[in-house]
Design an enzyme around this catalytic site. Structure first.
Site, PDB file in Angstrom:
ATOM      1  N   GLU A 164       0.897  -1.111   0.103  1.00 51.97           N
ATOM      2  CA  GLU A 164       0.068  -0.053  -0.131  1.00 51.97           C
ATOM      3  C   GLU A 164       0.794   1.256   0.068  1.00 51.97           C
ATOM      4  O   GLU A 164       1.714   1.573   0.945  1.00 51.97           O
ATOM      5  CB  GLU A 164      -0.824  -0.174   1.314  1.00 51.97           C
ATOM      6  CG  GLU A 164      -2.033  -1.300   1.443  1.00 51.97           C
ATOM      7  CD  GLU A 164      -2.351  -1.355   2.608  1.00 51.97           C
ATOM      8  OE1 GLU A 164      -2.492  -0.199   3.443  1.00 51.97           O
ATOM      9  OE2 GLU A 164      -2.651  -2.464   3.156  1.00 51.97           O
ATOM     10  N   CYS A 180      -1.807   9.142   3.364  1.00 55.83           N
ATOM     11  CA  CYS A 180      -1.691   8.798   2.008  1.00 55.83           C
ATOM     12  C   CYS A 180      -2.854   9.049   1.282  1.00 55.83           C
ATOM     13  O   CYS A 180      -3.162   9.067   0.255  1.00 55.83           O
ATOM     14  CB  CYS A 180      -1.153   7.452   2.088  1.00 55.83           C
ATOM     15  SG  CYS A 180      -2.030   6.214   2.975  1.00 55.83           S
TER      16      CYS A 180
END
Ligand code: ADP
Length: 487
Positions: free
Chosen positions: A257, A290
């Site tokens: 990720e 993020c």
């Protein structure tokens, strides 16, 4: 040998590794400092080496037969006890993470640390409820069986370190895999506190190990150990490439990720006040998120109305000590990161992008950076195309929905997207057209833990969350049994 514990604001924190159920220290150490006052050294932490990696993997290999043989109910009981211990120690974990990473104390206490406990509870429930898929075909019964795979290495980043570590560790343990967790070297302390609860929660020794140190030596030794059967990583694309090479070498599944450059799309038919408030909220945690929607894409017909409200909300941000209730924007994690964020903005300025607000360090000597809005010269500008991971948003106008979707999908990332519209049809159309792992319509950062999570392109590979993480952590087997008489 380094000390094994340090006391920070009255809280005793392990500074070593946790391997095979024991706290152990390394010869070498590294410092961790508080972003809120960089002169404040919080701790010297054991700096693990390749030998530390080997020892941790050996412990995880040894514990695997025992842990994977635990019944689903026994595993769930350990996960729930760990959740209880996190809840009982919520304030200490929140305080330590606040000092180490400068996350807001209140949000840690109310949201992130409880989410850490919930990650374990949730997977306790998921494995108890998990059913094997069974169907008949061609005169046989087919059953899909999830076999625990072996030791899993979990490498986590410095932002939201406790929540992100628990979110990845919980499904691995629930699946019957043993775990070696390596927290990031810029915020090692809150995950270290977990090591105090593991034995008490009832895990067999070696089922859950935590090692501290840097990526290029300890981290790379962990991911390239051929005894490791799963690699789960959150961090930068550059590191993901290296881990991907190690995964390829050993033929091991991995998830990564990575970063994002999410579009925040504001259509003329939306609630402009709600959109502007949420857009200004992308500066929360100083943009070290993020999933943040860092590219504001605003329909030109409502640009002025949006900007007026956006600036008013942004003016309300308070940069300060993360322990204080009124603070909304935190210090950036590290002087090197502040320099990186500032350099992005300086290059944008040089490139001819227009700085609409901010664009400077808040106060010399501190690690706060002003909330910054930039109108890029073109969609190709670096500031539009690359993740900054700081309080820096870009602003672009559009006229049509097609234009908005084209802009939304014009970077190499694809982690998240945010859409503000009052039209259900548009929400459906644009929601489907935006290429990212998650799209939020008229909301942000609400996540159901059973949903898949991950990115597209430079934002990552693979999905975790809910059953998707169980599939990742298992070796799936089809057991096919002939249903007729065997002669
Ligand atoms: P960030 O930009 O968020 O610091 P990194 O990818 O550098 O992202 O770091 C995320 C995590 O990956 C950290 O725990 C770091 O120590 C680890 N890491 C860095 N390099 C490697 C590597 N070569 N192998 C394994 N882990 C690494």
């Amino acid at each position: 040998m380094a000390a094994e514990r340090v006391t920070i604001e009255g809280i005793s924190v392990p500074t070593g590794h946790f391997i095979g159920g024991e706290h152990v220290a390394s010869e070498a150490t590294f410092e961790t400092r508080s972003p809120m006052d960089w002169s404040w050294k919080l701790a010297d932490i054991s700096r693990g080496t390749a030998a530390t990696a080997q020892a941790a993997v050996s412990a995880a290999v040894e514990a695997f037969p025992q842990w994977s043989a635990y019944s689903v109910g026994e595993r769930a009981a350990c996960l729930n006890r760990l959740a209880d211990l996190i809840e009982a120690n919520k304030d200490a974990i929140a305080t330590v993470e606040c000092l180490d990473m400068a996350m807001l104390l209140e949000s840690l206490k109310l949201r992130l640390v409880p989410r850490g406990a919930l990650n374990f509870r949730n997977y306790a429930d998921i494995i108890v409820a998990a059913e094997e898929r069974v169907w008949s075909s061609k005169g046989t019964q087919n059953r899909v069986i999830r076999m625990p795979a072996g030791p899993a290495v979990i490498i986590t980043p410095w932002n939201a370190p406790f929540m992100l570590s628990t979110w990845k560790v919980a499904p691995a343990l629930a699946s019957g895999n043993t775990v070696i967790l390596k927290p990031a070297e810029w915020s090692p302390l809150s995950a270290a506190l977990l090591s105090d609860f593991i034995n008490e929660a009832g895990f067999p020794k070696g089922a859950f190990n935590i090692v501290q140190g840097f990526g290029h030596d300890l981290g790379s030794a962990l991911v390239s150990d051929p005894r490791v059967k799963r690699l789960s990583f959150t961090g930068s694309p550059a590191t993901a490439r290296k881990i991907g090479h190690a995964a390829a070498e050993n033929i091991v599944p991995f998830t990564a990720e990575l970063g994002g450059k999410g579009p925040f799309m504001v259509f003329e038919d939306c609630d402009i006040e709600a959109a502007a408030k949420k857009a200004a909220g992308q500066f929360d945690d100083s943009g070290q998120v993020c999933l943040a929607g860092t590219r504001l894409l605003v329909q030109n017909s409502v640009m002025d109305a949006f900007l007026e409200k956006f600036h008013a909300h942004t003016d309300g941000h308070v940069m300060g000590d993360s322990r204080e209730a009124g603070t909304t924007m935190t210090a950036l994690i590290h002087p090197d990161h502040l320099a990186r964020v500032a350099a992005f903005v300086d290059r944008a300025r040089t490139n001819g992008d227009e700085i609409l607000r901010g664009g400077k360090v808040h106060k010399e000597g501190g690690l706060w950076y002003e909330p910054t809005l930039i109108r890029p010269k073109s969609n190709d500008s670096e500031i539009v195309q690359h993740e900054v991971f700081g309080p820096v948003l870009t602003l672009q106008g559009f006229d049509t929905e097609e234009e908005a979707v084209a802009l939304a999908n014009s970077t190499m990332y694809g982690l998240s997207g945010i859409i503000y519209t009052s039209s259900a049809e548009r929400a459906e159309r644009v929601g489907r057209a935006v290429r990212s792992g998650v799209v939020w319509v008229n909301c942000f950062l609400i996540r159901d833990l059973s949903a898949p999570f991950g990115g597209i392109g430079e934002s990552g590979i693979g999905r975790e969350g809910g059953d998707y993480a169980l599939d990742f952590h298992a070796d799936l087997k089809t057991l096919q049994i002939f249903e007729g008489s065997v002669s």
